[in-house]
Motif scaffolding. Structure first.
Motif, PDB file in Angstrom:
ATOM      1  N   UNK A   6      12.124 -18.322 -39.777  1.00  0.00           N
ATOM      2  CA  UNK A   6      11.180 -17.212 -39.748  1.00  0.00           C
ATOM      3  C   UNK A   6       9.801 -17.760 -39.413  1.00  0.00           C
ATOM      4  N   UNK A   7       9.147 -17.132 -38.452  1.00  0.00           N
ATOM      5  CA  UNK A   7       7.819 -17.556 -38.029  1.00  0.00           C
ATOM      6  C   UNK A   7       6.791 -16.530 -38.471  1.00  0.00           C
ATOM      7  N   UNK A   8       5.733 -17.003 -39.111  1.00  0.00           N
ATOM      8  CA  UNK A   8       4.631 -16.156 -39.547  1.00  0.00           C
ATOM      9  C   UNK A   8       3.406 -16.633 -38.780  1.00  0.00           C
ATOM     10  N   UNK A   9       2.724 -15.708 -38.119  1.00  0.00           N
ATOM     11  CA  UNK A   9       1.539 -16.128 -37.374  1.00  0.00           C
ATOM     12  C   UNK A   9       0.293 -15.493 -37.973  1.00  0.00           C
ATOM     13  N   UNK A  10      -0.798 -16.230 -37.888  1.00  0.00           N
ATOM     14  CA  UNK A  10      -2.084 -15.765 -38.377  1.00  0.00           C
ATOM     15  C   UNK A  10      -3.164 -16.377 -37.493  1.00  0.00           C
ATOM     16  N   UNK A  11      -4.356 -15.785 -37.519  1.00  0.00           N
ATOM     17  CA  UNK A  11      -5.426 -16.296 -36.679  1.00  0.00           C
ATOM     18  C   UNK A  11      -6.703 -16.507 -37.470  1.00  0.00           C
ATOM     19  N   UNK A  12      -7.231 -15.446 -38.030  1.00  0.00           N
ATOM     20  CA  UNK A  12      -8.545 -15.489 -38.665  1.00  0.00           C
ATOM     21  C   UNK A  12      -8.425 -15.132 -40.138  1.00  0.00           C
ATOM     22  N   UNK A  13      -8.713 -16.078 -41.052  1.00  0.00           N
ATOM     23  CA  UNK A  13      -8.565 -15.784 -42.478  1.00  0.00           C
ATOM     24  C   UNK A  13      -9.539 -14.717 -42.995  1.00  0.00           C
ATOM     25  N   UNK A  14     -10.577 -14.417 -42.240  1.00  0.00           N
ATOM     26  CA  UNK A  14     -11.500 -13.370 -42.665  1.00  0.00           C
ATOM     27  C   UNK A  14     -10.947 -11.983 -42.325  1.00  0.00           C
TER      28      UNK A  14
END
Length: 145
Positions: A6-14
């Motif tokens: 399973x792949x979880x993607x994220x970019x900006x923690x704000x």
């Protein structure tokens, strides 16, 4: 059974708070499937140190959360949603060991959230080169535990 990645993607923690990513990862890791057949990968396109630190805490917390979920067949498997339910959690689970472990897990979850929240709010900034210094958190966080 075949393996599942399973792949979880994220970019900006704000814009995507690390706690949301953490809850997603925890629910994936606690899925009702053989542990050796599930892999979770997180892709942080923003390469944010905040996300890295939050996921580091998540991996430590998962060592307690995943066995708790599997032992008591907890649903939903994300701690935020499980502890946020407005229902009788003792329904069909009145064993005293469950009550004790649930209370301890709730305290553990709260501590995990506080640490992640503080890391997000306390972002020391080095104005000389425009970089955040997340390393200083380690000493502060150890004193909170």
């Amino acid at each position: 059974m075949s393996s599942v990645d399973v792949f979880v993607s994220t970019v900006d923690p704000m814009k995507e708070p690390p706690l949301i990513t953490a809850n997603t990862v925890l629910s994936i890791l606690a899925v009702d499937y053989p542990v050796d057949k599930v892999a979770c990968y997180v892709s942080d396109d923003g390469a944010a140190m905040l996300t890295f630190e939050a996921l580091s805490e998540t991996s430590e917390f998962a060592r307690r959360w995943v066995p708790f979920c599997k032992k008591y067949n907890i649903e939903p498997r994300a701690p935020e949603w499980y502890f946020g339910q407005k229902m009788d959690y003792l329904k069909n689970k009145v064993h005293p060991a469950f009550v004790r472990e649930r209370r301890a897990m709730k305290v553990s979850t709260f501590s995990f959230y506080v640490i992640c929240f503080l890391r997000q709010k306390m972002q020391p900034f080095d104005s000389a080169n425009g970089l955040f210094h997340f390393g200083c958190y380690r000493g502060i966080m150890k004193n909170l535990r």
